[in-house]
Design a protein around this motif. Structure first.
Motif, PDB file in Angstrom:
ATOM      1  N   LEU A 170       0.835  -1.198   0.000  1.00  0.00           N
ATOM      2  CA  LEU A 170       0.000   0.000   0.000  1.00  0.00           C
ATOM      3  C   LEU A 170       0.870   1.247   0.000  1.00  0.00           C
ATOM      4  O   LEU A 170       0.582   2.218  -0.698  1.00  0.00           O
ATOM      5  CB  LEU A 170      -0.927   0.006   1.222  1.00  0.00           C
ATOM      6  CG  LEU A 170      -1.945  -1.143   1.276  1.00  0.00           C
ATOM      7  CD1 LEU A 170      -2.713  -1.112   2.587  1.00  0.00           C
ATOM      8  CD2 LEU A 170      -2.894  -1.079   0.104  1.00  0.00           C
ATOM      9  N   ASP A 171       1.959   1.214   0.766  1.00  0.00           N
ATOM     10  CA  ASP A 171       2.868   2.364   0.794  1.00  0.00           C
ATOM     11  C   ASP A 171       3.472   2.594  -0.592  1.00  0.00           C
ATOM     12  O   ASP A 171       3.569   3.728  -1.060  1.00  0.00           O
ATOM     13  CB  ASP A 171       4.001   2.132   1.800  1.00  0.00           C
ATOM     14  CG  ASP A 171       3.490   2.235   3.234  1.00  0.00           C
ATOM     15  OD1 ASP A 171       2.345   2.701   3.417  1.00  0.00           O
ATOM     16  OD2 ASP A 171       4.220   1.817   4.151  1.00  0.00           O
ATOM     17  N   ALA A 172       3.854   1.489  -1.251  1.00  0.00           N
ATOM     18  CA  ALA A 172       4.472   1.620  -2.576  1.00  0.00           C
ATOM     19  C   ALA A 172       3.468   2.156  -3.584  1.00  0.00           C
ATOM     20  O   ALA A 172       3.786   3.008  -4.412  1.00  0.00           O
ATOM     21  CB  ALA A 172       5.001   0.264  -3.033  1.00  0.00           C
ATOM     22  N   ALA A 173       2.209   1.666  -3.484  1.00  0.00           N
ATOM     23  CA  ALA A 173       1.180   2.115  -4.422  1.00  0.00           C
ATOM     24  C   ALA A 173       0.859   3.581  -4.208  1.00  0.00           C
ATOM     25  O   ALA A 173       0.438   4.288  -5.120  1.00  0.00           O
ATOM     26  CB  ALA A 173      -0.088   1.278  -4.251  1.00  0.00           C
TER      27      ALA A 173
ATOM     28  N   CYS B  27      -5.865   9.833  11.719  1.00  0.00           N
ATOM     29  CA  CYS B  27      -7.071   9.195  11.190  1.00  0.00           C
ATOM     30  C   CYS B  27      -7.207   9.424   9.688  1.00  0.00           C
ATOM     31  O   CYS B  27      -7.716   8.568   8.966  1.00  0.00           O
ATOM     32  CB  CYS B  27      -8.315   9.692  11.933  1.00  0.00           C
ATOM     33  SG  CYS B  27      -8.442   8.984  13.589  1.00  0.00           S
ATOM     34  N   ARG B  28      -6.754  10.587   9.217  1.00  0.00           N
ATOM     35  CA  ARG B  28      -6.769  10.812   7.759  1.00  0.00           C
ATOM     36  C   ARG B  28      -5.858   9.813   7.058  1.00  0.00           C
ATOM     37  O   ARG B  28      -6.190   9.281   6.010  1.00  0.00           O
ATOM     38  CB  ARG B  28      -6.303  12.241   7.433  1.00  0.00           C
ATOM     39  CG  ARG B  28      -7.368  13.300   7.616  1.00  0.00           C
ATOM     40  CD  ARG B  28      -7.052  14.572   6.813  1.00  0.00           C
ATOM     41  NE  ARG B  28      -5.748  15.132   7.100  1.00  0.00           N
ATOM     42  CZ  ARG B  28      -5.482  15.970   8.114  1.00  0.00           C
ATOM     43  NH1 ARG B  28      -6.462  16.320   8.937  1.00  0.00           N
ATOM     44  NH2 ARG B  28      -4.280  16.462   8.301  1.00  0.00           N
ATOM     45  N   ALA B  29      -4.699   9.537   7.670  1.00  0.00           N
ATOM     46  CA  ALA B  29      -3.770   8.576   7.073  1.00  0.00           C
ATOM     47  C   ALA B  29      -4.375   7.164   7.082  1.00  0.00           C
ATOM     48  O   ALA B  29      -4.244   6.406   6.114  1.00  0.00           O
ATOM     49  CB  ALA B  29      -2.449   8.589   7.843  1.00  0.00           C
ATOM     50  N   LEU B  30      -5.067   6.847   8.190  1.00  0.00           N
ATOM     51  CA  LEU B  30      -5.724   5.534   8.266  1.00  0.00           C
ATOM     52  C   LEU B  30      -6.796   5.409   7.189  1.00  0.00           C
ATOM     53  O   LEU B  30      -6.877   4.390   6.486  1.00  0.00           O
ATOM     54  CB  LEU B  30      -6.331   5.339   9.661  1.00  0.00           C
ATOM     55  CG  LEU B  30      -7.197   4.095   9.843  1.00  0.00           C
ATOM     56  CD1 LEU B  30      -6.383   2.823   9.596  1.00  0.00           C
ATOM     57  CD2 LEU B  30      -7.815   4.064  11.242  1.00  0.00           C
ATOM     58  N   LEU B  31      -7.606   6.445   7.047  1.00  0.00           N
ATOM     59  CA  LEU B  31      -8.657   6.422   6.030  1.00  0.00           C
ATOM     60  C   LEU B  31      -8.048   6.263   4.636  1.00  0.00           C
ATOM     61  O   LEU B  31      -8.528   5.462   3.826  1.00  0.00           O
ATOM     62  CB  LEU B  31      -9.477   7.713   6.101  1.00  0.00           C
ATOM     63  CG  LEU B  31     -10.644   7.801   5.113  1.00  0.00           C
ATOM     64  CD1 LEU B  31     -11.720   6.788   5.458  1.00  0.00           C
ATOM     65  CD2 LEU B  31     -11.239   9.214   5.088  1.00  0.00           C
ATOM     66  N   ALA B  32      -6.966   7.000   4.376  1.00  0.00           N
ATOM     67  CA  ALA B  32      -6.333   6.925   3.053  1.00  0.00           C
ATOM     68  C   ALA B  32      -5.802   5.516   2.793  1.00  0.00           C
ATOM     69  O   ALA B  32      -5.950   4.971   1.699  1.00  0.00           O
ATOM     70  CB  ALA B  32      -5.201   7.944   2.963  1.00  0.00           C
ATOM     71  N   SER B  33      -5.202   4.902   3.822  1.00  0.00           N
ATOM     72  CA  SER B  33      -4.641   3.564   3.599  1.00  0.00           C
ATOM     73  C   SER B  33      -5.760   2.537   3.402  1.00  0.00           C
ATOM     74  O   SER B  33      -5.611   1.594   2.615  1.00  0.00           O
ATOM     75  CB  SER B  33      -3.714   3.155   4.750  1.00  0.00           C
ATOM     76  OG  SER B  33      -4.432   2.976   5.933  1.00  0.00           O
ATOM     77  N   GLN B  35      -8.624   3.224   2.010  1.00  0.00           N
ATOM     78  CA  GLN B  35      -9.103   3.462   0.639  1.00  0.00           C
ATOM     79  C   GLN B  35      -8.189   2.789  -0.385  1.00  0.00           C
ATOM     80  O   GLN B  35      -8.652   2.186  -1.348  1.00  0.00           O
ATOM     81  CB  GLN B  35      -9.195   4.968   0.363  1.00  0.00           C
ATOM     82  CG  GLN B  35     -10.412   5.611   0.993  1.00  0.00           C
ATOM     83  CD  GLN B  35     -10.401   7.125   0.906  1.00  0.00           C
ATOM     84  OE1 GLN B  35      -9.342   7.746   0.990  1.00  0.00           O
ATOM     85  NE2 GLN B  35     -11.565   7.730   0.756  1.00  0.00           N
ATOM     86  N   HIS B  36      -6.879   2.880  -0.125  1.00  0.00           N
ATOM     87  CA  HIS B  36      -5.926   2.212  -1.019  1.00  0.00           C
ATOM     88  C   HIS B  36      -6.119   0.703  -0.979  1.00  0.00           C
ATOM     89  O   HIS B  36      -6.055   0.024  -2.007  1.00  0.00           O
ATOM     90  CB  HIS B  36      -4.492   2.557  -0.626  1.00  0.00           C
ATOM     91  CG  HIS B  36      -4.060   3.900  -1.125  1.00  0.00           C
ATOM     92  ND1 HIS B  36      -3.935   4.183  -2.458  1.00  0.00           N
ATOM     93  CD2 HIS B  36      -3.761   5.027  -0.477  1.00  0.00           C
ATOM     94  CE1 HIS B  36      -3.577   5.446  -2.603  1.00  0.00           C
ATOM     95  NE2 HIS B  36      -3.453   5.988  -1.414  1.00  0.00           N
ATOM     96  N   LEU B  37      -6.347   0.203   0.237  1.00  0.00           N
ATOM     97  CA  LEU B  37      -6.561  -1.243   0.373  1.00  0.00           C
ATOM     98  C   LEU B  37      -7.760  -1.683  -0.466  1.00  0.00           C
ATOM     99  O   LEU B  37      -7.682  -2.683  -1.196  1.00  0.00           O
ATOM    100  CB  LEU B  37      -6.795  -1.602   1.846  1.00  0.00           C
ATOM    101  CG  LEU B  37      -7.227  -3.050   2.093  1.00  0.00           C
ATOM    102  CD1 LEU B  37      -6.093  -4.027   1.777  1.00  0.00           C
ATOM    103  CD2 LEU B  37      -7.702  -3.252   3.522  1.00  0.00           C
ATOM    104  N   LEU B  38      -8.871  -0.942  -0.380  1.00  0.00           N
ATOM    105  CA  LEU B  38     -10.058  -1.325  -1.140  1.00  0.00           C
ATOM    106  C   LEU B  38      -9.777  -1.282  -2.640  1.00  0.00           C
ATOM    107  O   LEU B  38     -10.265  -2.116  -3.404  1.00  0.00           O
ATOM    108  CB  LEU B  38     -11.243  -0.425  -0.784  1.00  0.00           C
ATOM    109  CG  LEU B  38     -11.743  -0.542   0.665  1.00  0.00           C
ATOM    110  CD1 LEU B  38     -13.033   0.247   0.859  1.00  0.00           C
ATOM    111  CD2 LEU B  38     -11.964  -1.987   1.061  1.00  0.00           C
ATOM    112  N   GLY B  39      -8.965  -0.315  -3.062  1.00  0.00           N
ATOM    113  CA  GLY B  39      -8.580  -0.257  -4.469  1.00  0.00           C
ATOM    114  C   GLY B  39      -7.768  -1.474  -4.882  1.00  0.00           C
ATOM    115  O   GLY B  39      -7.996  -2.062  -5.941  1.00  0.00           O
ATOM    116  N   VAL B  40      -6.828  -1.861  -4.022  1.00  0.00           N
ATOM    117  CA  VAL B  40      -5.990  -3.034  -4.304  1.00  0.00           C
ATOM    118  C   VAL B  40      -6.845  -4.304  -4.343  1.00  0.00           C
ATOM    119  O   VAL B  40      -6.697  -5.146  -5.240  1.00  0.00           O
ATOM    120  CB  VAL B  40      -4.870  -3.152  -3.237  1.00  0.00           C
ATOM    121  CG1 VAL B  40      -4.251  -4.540  -3.247  1.00  0.00           C
ATOM    122  CG2 VAL B  40      -3.800  -2.092  -3.484  1.00  0.00           C
ATOM    123  N   LEU B  41      -7.776  -4.431  -3.390  1.00  0.00           N
ATOM    124  CA  LEU B  41      -8.629  -5.624  -3.372  1.00  0.00           C
ATOM    125  C   LEU B  41      -9.533  -5.657  -4.602  1.00  0.00           C
ATOM    126  O   LEU B  41      -9.754  -6.720  -5.193  1.00  0.00           O
ATOM    127  CB  LEU B  41      -9.475  -5.653  -2.090  1.00  0.00           C
ATOM    128  CG  LEU B  41      -8.700  -5.837  -0.782  1.00  0.00           C
ATOM    129  CD1 LEU B  41      -9.641  -5.816   0.417  1.00  0.00           C
ATOM    130  CD2 LEU B  41      -7.894  -7.130  -0.785  1.00  0.00           C
TER     131      LEU B  41
END
Lengths: 175, 74
Positions: A170-173, B27-33, B35-41
């Protein structure tokens, strides 16, 4: 078998098979379980009033059987090496899905599957059903046999665990 | 946070969380990560859907025909 029923089977069979693979069964086991699930569904089709109810029931039977099989195994292997090459960072954003993009997507899928394998089964099922298979919260909750509020809690814990396991990716992406 | 992402919070809770997010970098960083996770999934799900699955429907149809055939001879 009439055409409508054949279509019903075909509509669900690939999704259930892929969910079983992500849940941790190998290709032969997933195929075997999926066939058994659909044979049972076929014999009990009269009991179902709608597609949603049928698909929820299919997932429920399939995951119960998958969990039973997995519980007889040793713990799964550990996830991808975070110090190894990072497939996600190199995935292009372009919608052009040439051979390279497909190969990278496969690697991404493997990283996700390895992370899923490290989750407890109840959290793993929540993430698969909601975030990979795209069921609604109510459908996914029914599929695993819990109330929607309990399912939401599982899903959040599952996502947090996946986030932790996939942090290097995730960090890399995000870079 | 997951319910926020899934748009399953009521108006009041959503506003309160949005206000908190405006003040809390963690919390903004948590939300962003997440969101990235959902994109990756989502991307992994799409990649998986492109992989061919075995011809399950045909296998099930064959087994049903076998079953019906056995019953005819009973």
């Amino acid at each position: 078998m009439v055409a409508d029923e054949a279509r019903l089977l075909e509509m669900h069979s690939d999704r259930v098979y892929r969910a079983l693979r992500r849940f941790g069964l190998d290709a032969d086991e997933a195929s075997e379980v999926a066939q058994e699930v659909f044979l049972r569904a076929w014999r009990g089709l009269d009991r179902f009033q709608g597609r949603s109810q049928l698909s929820t029931w299919l997932y429920r039977i399939a995951f119960n059987e998958a969990q039973r099989r997995l519980s007889r195994r040793r713990p799964p292997p550990v996830a991808a090496d975070p110090d190894g090459p990072d497939p996600i960072a190199a995935i292009p954003d372009s919608p052009d899905r040439g051979p390279d993009a497909r190969a990278l997507d496969r690697e991404l899928g493997e990283a996700v599957d390895a992370a899923l394998a490290r989750l407890p089964p109840d959290l793993r099922a929540a993430v698969i059903l909601r975030d990979l298979d795209g069921l609604s919260t109510d459908e996914a909750a029914a599929a695993v046999g819990v109330r929607p509020a309990a399912f939401k809690s599982r899903l959040h814990r599952g996502r947090m665990a996946m986030r932790e396991l996939l942090t290097p990716y995730l960090d890399a992406a995000n870079a | 946070m997951s319910r926020y992402l899934d748009d399953q919070l009521g108006t009041i809770l959503r506003r309160r969380l949005a206000h908190h997010l405006s003040e809390c970098q963690e919390c903004r960083a948590l939300l962003a990560s997440l969101q990235h996770l959902l994109g990756v999934l989502g991307r992994a799900a799409q990649a998986g859907a492109d992989e061919p699955a075995p011809p399950l429907a045909a296998a099930v149809r064959a087994r049903l025909h076998e079953h019906e055939h056995e019953h005819e001879h009973e």
